[in-house]
Scaffold this motif. Sequence first.
Motif, PDB file in Angstrom:
ATOM      1  N   ILE A  63       0.832  -1.206   0.000  1.00  0.00           N
ATOM      2  CA  ILE A  63       0.000   0.000   0.000  1.00  0.00           C
ATOM      3  C   ILE A  63       0.872   1.264   0.000  1.00  0.00           C
ATOM      4  CG2 ILE A  63      -1.546   1.386   1.473  1.00  0.00           C
ATOM      5  CD1 ILE A  63      -2.831  -1.209   2.338  1.00  0.00           C
TER       6      ILE A  63
ATOM      7  N   PHE B  20     -10.002  -2.307   5.869  1.00  0.00           N
ATOM      8  CA  PHE B  20      -9.849  -0.940   5.359  1.00  0.00           C
ATOM      9  C   PHE B  20      -8.676  -0.862   4.377  1.00  0.00           C
ATOM     10  CE2 PHE B  20      -7.931   3.316   5.666  1.00  0.00           C
ATOM     11  CZ  PHE B  20      -8.987   4.072   5.205  1.00  0.00           C
ATOM     12  N   PHE B  21      -7.539  -1.419   4.763  1.00  0.00           N
ATOM     13  CA  PHE B  21      -6.355  -1.303   3.907  1.00  0.00           C
ATOM     14  C   PHE B  21      -6.368  -2.310   2.757  1.00  0.00           C
ATOM     15  CE2 PHE B  21      -4.821   0.808   7.729  1.00  0.00           C
ATOM     16  CZ  PHE B  21      -4.372   1.972   7.150  1.00  0.00           C
ATOM     17  N   PHE B  24     -10.423  -1.771   0.772  1.00  0.00           N
ATOM     18  CA  PHE B  24     -10.690  -0.430   0.238  1.00  0.00           C
ATOM     19  C   PHE B  24      -9.599   0.037  -0.722  1.00  0.00           C
ATOM     20  CE2 PHE B  24     -14.121  -0.034   3.129  1.00  0.00           C
ATOM     21  CZ  PHE B  24     -14.881   1.047   2.703  1.00  0.00           C
ATOM     22  N   SER B  25      -8.343  -0.184  -0.337  1.00  0.00           N
ATOM     23  CA  SER B  25      -7.268   0.385  -1.165  1.00  0.00           C
ATOM     24  C   SER B  25      -7.095  -0.372  -2.481  1.00  0.00           C
ATOM     25  CB  SER B  25      -5.964   0.393  -0.392  1.00  0.00           C
ATOM     26  OG  SER B  25      -5.548  -0.915  -0.181  1.00  0.00           O
ATOM     27  N   SER B  29     -10.768   1.582  -4.679  1.00  0.00           N
ATOM     28  CA  SER B  29      -9.759   2.638  -4.530  1.00  0.00           C
ATOM     29  C   SER B  29     -10.355   4.048  -4.682  1.00  0.00           C
ATOM     30  CB  SER B  29      -8.624   2.426  -5.524  1.00  0.00           C
ATOM     31  OG  SER B  29      -9.154   2.284  -6.810  1.00  0.00           O
ATOM     32  N   TYR B  31     -13.214   5.171  -3.453  1.00  0.00           N
ATOM     33  CA  TYR B  31     -13.694   5.578  -2.125  1.00  0.00           C
ATOM     34  C   TYR B  31     -12.516   5.850  -1.180  1.00  0.00           C
ATOM     35  CZ  TYR B  31     -18.168   3.920  -3.846  1.00  0.00           C
ATOM     36  OH  TYR B  31     -19.286   3.747  -4.595  1.00  0.00           O
ATOM     37  N   TYR B  32     -11.493   5.012  -1.318  1.00  0.00           N
ATOM     38  CA  TYR B  32     -10.272   5.147  -0.499  1.00  0.00           C
ATOM     39  C   TYR B  32      -9.654   6.526  -0.740  1.00  0.00           C
ATOM     40  CZ  TYR B  32      -5.671   3.704   1.351  1.00  0.00           C
ATOM     41  OH  TYR B  32      -4.498   3.600   2.061  1.00  0.00           O
ATOM     42  N   ASP B  33      -9.545   6.913  -2.039  1.00  0.00           N
ATOM     43  CA  ASP B  33      -8.974   8.226  -2.366  1.00  0.00           C
ATOM     44  C   ASP B  33      -9.884   9.360  -1.909  1.00  0.00           C
ATOM     45  OD1 ASP B  33      -6.776   7.060  -3.448  1.00  0.00           O
ATOM     46  OD2 ASP B  33      -7.570   7.011  -5.500  1.00  0.00           O
ATOM     47  N   MET B  47      -2.042   9.905   3.936  1.00  0.00           N
ATOM     48  CA  MET B  47      -1.919   8.472   3.614  1.00  0.00           C
ATOM     49  C   MET B  47      -0.786   7.827   4.413  1.00  0.00           C
ATOM     50  SD  MET B  47      -2.488   7.761  -0.371  1.00  0.00           S
ATOM     51  CE  MET B  47      -4.053   7.927  -1.174  1.00  0.00           C
TER      52      MET B  47
END
Lengths: 197, 84
Positions: A63, B20-21, B24-25, B29, B31-33, B47
């Motif tokens: 990430i 979450f990580f 979502f990421s 992505s 929504y994450y951004d 971040m």
Amino acid sequence: MAKPPSKPAEAPKPAEATSKKAYHEKVSKESKEYLMGALPSITVGVIAAILLWLFGNLIFIPIAEGIEWFGYPLPQILTFIILIALAVFVLKILVDVRKAIDALAGLAAVEIGAPADVTPTEVEHYTTAMRGLFYIIIVSLAFLLFSDYLARIHPALSGVILVAIVVWAIFEIWRAVTAISSEIKRYSTEWAGKALK
Amino acid sequence: MRLSIKVAALSVILAADLVFFLFFSTRLSEYYDQIFQAMPWADAQEMAFVVILGLVIALLVSFLLVRILVKRLLKSLQRGPENE
């Protein structure tokens, strides 16, 4: 680890036998207690270190790719944090393993040696041999956890540490073999003495 | 606090952190951004801070979970022969 009981240099035979029996029981009891105390702690440390490695390698470092924090690349900052946490866990595991190995060596001396005839030197020899072997196994496993992160900091770092581990492992194996061979020598001398009588 | 509640609470925190990580990421992505764009600070710093915080939370929570479970297991093992 159990300390040798204080006894006079030339004690009479019954007193010596009682002292040896007491030492045998003391080593056996203390070893079992130490082992029971150290095992849960080692388990917690090992599982935590593996989880940390998995979280770091599979989730957080991928990430963090491409992100910078105040000009520093985030993957390297995370690698540094993970390395410190892993070092703390591995040190904790090593301390507990040291206790467990001493306890195992005590038990081995009690079980393998003649009943109620365990000397402090014998326990020490088993401790040296077992410590050496277990340390090599644990340090090798710890290196597997660290190697990826070390290579991320600098590619040569992992190789240099591996060379150091190999040299140290040879020294530890030599110490373990010396300790065990002196035990074998002692037993063979005893047997030879009995056979010649 | 009861042991089962403690374990459940810690498991939920760990699961939320990892989902979450991990989810979502990668899968969501956008929504994450959006979450980071909605906050007033620079995205990269947010971040970085959130990722470091996520790692520390995952580390602490998993360590506590393992510690509680191993202690409980040891207690059960020690109690076992007495009950028999």
